[in-house]
Write a protein that holds these residues in place. Structure first.
Motif, PDB file in Angstrom:
ATOM      1  N   ARG A   2       0.830  -1.207   0.000  1.00 41.37           N
ATOM      2  CA  ARG A   2       0.000   0.000   0.000  1.00 41.37           C
ATOM      3  C   ARG A   2       0.862   1.253   0.000  1.00 41.37           C
ATOM      4  N   SER A   3       1.913   1.277   0.823  1.00 36.25           N
ATOM      5  CA  SER A   3       2.753   2.468   0.881  1.00 36.25           C
ATOM      6  C   SER A   3       3.524   2.659  -0.419  1.00 36.25           C
ATOM      7  N   SER A   5       2.367   1.856  -3.355  1.00 35.20           N
ATOM      8  CA  SER A   5       1.351   2.385  -4.267  1.00 35.20           C
ATOM      9  C   SER A   5       1.140   3.880  -4.038  1.00 35.20           C
ATOM     10  N   LEU A   6       1.081   4.277  -2.768  1.00 37.01           N
ATOM     11  CA  LEU A   6       0.897   5.699  -2.469  1.00 37.01           C
ATOM     12  C   LEU A   6       2.116   6.518  -2.870  1.00 37.01           C
ATOM     13  N   GLY A   7       3.293   5.927  -2.764  1.00 41.66           N
ATOM     14  CA  GLY A   7       4.510   6.610  -3.198  1.00 41.66           C
ATOM     15  C   GLY A   7       4.523   6.847  -4.697  1.00 41.66           C
ATOM     16  N   TRP A 101      -6.940   0.157  -1.916  1.00 40.41           N
ATOM     17  CA  TRP A 101      -6.317   0.517  -0.641  1.00 40.41           C
ATOM     18  C   TRP A 101      -6.460   2.024  -0.484  1.00 40.41           C
ATOM     19  N   GLU A 103      -6.521   5.949   0.382  1.00 44.04           N
ATOM     20  CA  GLU A 103      -5.529   6.854   0.955  1.00 44.04           C
ATOM     21  C   GLU A 103      -5.902   7.140   2.398  1.00 44.04           C
TER      22      GLU A 103
END
Length: 117
Positions: A2-3, A5-7, A101, A103
């Motif tokens: 998930r992190s 993907s957010l990055g 997922w 934010e």
């Protein structure tokens, strides 16, 4: 995962600003500033997790697609075909993954919420 993907999503947001600014530079020195600011304001007002007027899905997804498609077109317009393809794939994948997922939607700073109940 998930992190990561957010990055990548954040990198896509920054790349979109670069793309519209780069294309704006080829048209007018003023657009190099105006276009990224416009994209940042729209994103911050309607798409960002802490946006006061965050648009609900599916309209938010449509707005993201419009912004990312415009950025892809800007990369193509400045002759960066490979960058455009990589950007488009990354942007679409992260736009879909953020729905799987979500934010983290944190609270606003205390001073901000105190003045606007």
């Amino acid at each position: 995962m998930r992190s990561a993907s957010l990055g990548v999503r954040f990198a896509c947001e920054l790349a979109a600003l670069v793309a519209v600014g780069w294309w704006g530079w080829t048209v007018s020195a003023v657009l190099v500033v105006v276009l990224p600011l416009l994209v940042a304001v729209v994103w911050g007002a309607f798409v960002a997790p802490r946006a006061r007027r965050r648009v609900p899905d599916p309209a938010r997804l449509a707005l993201e697609v419009v912004i990312f498609a415009a950025a892809t077109a800007c990369f193509l317009a400045v002759g960066q075909q490979f960058v455009a393809v990589v950007f488009a794939v990354a942007a679409v994948v992260t736009a879909l993954l953020v729905r799987k997922w979500p934010e983290p939607v944190g609270s606003r700073p205390l001073s901000d919420t105190a003045s606007n109940p």
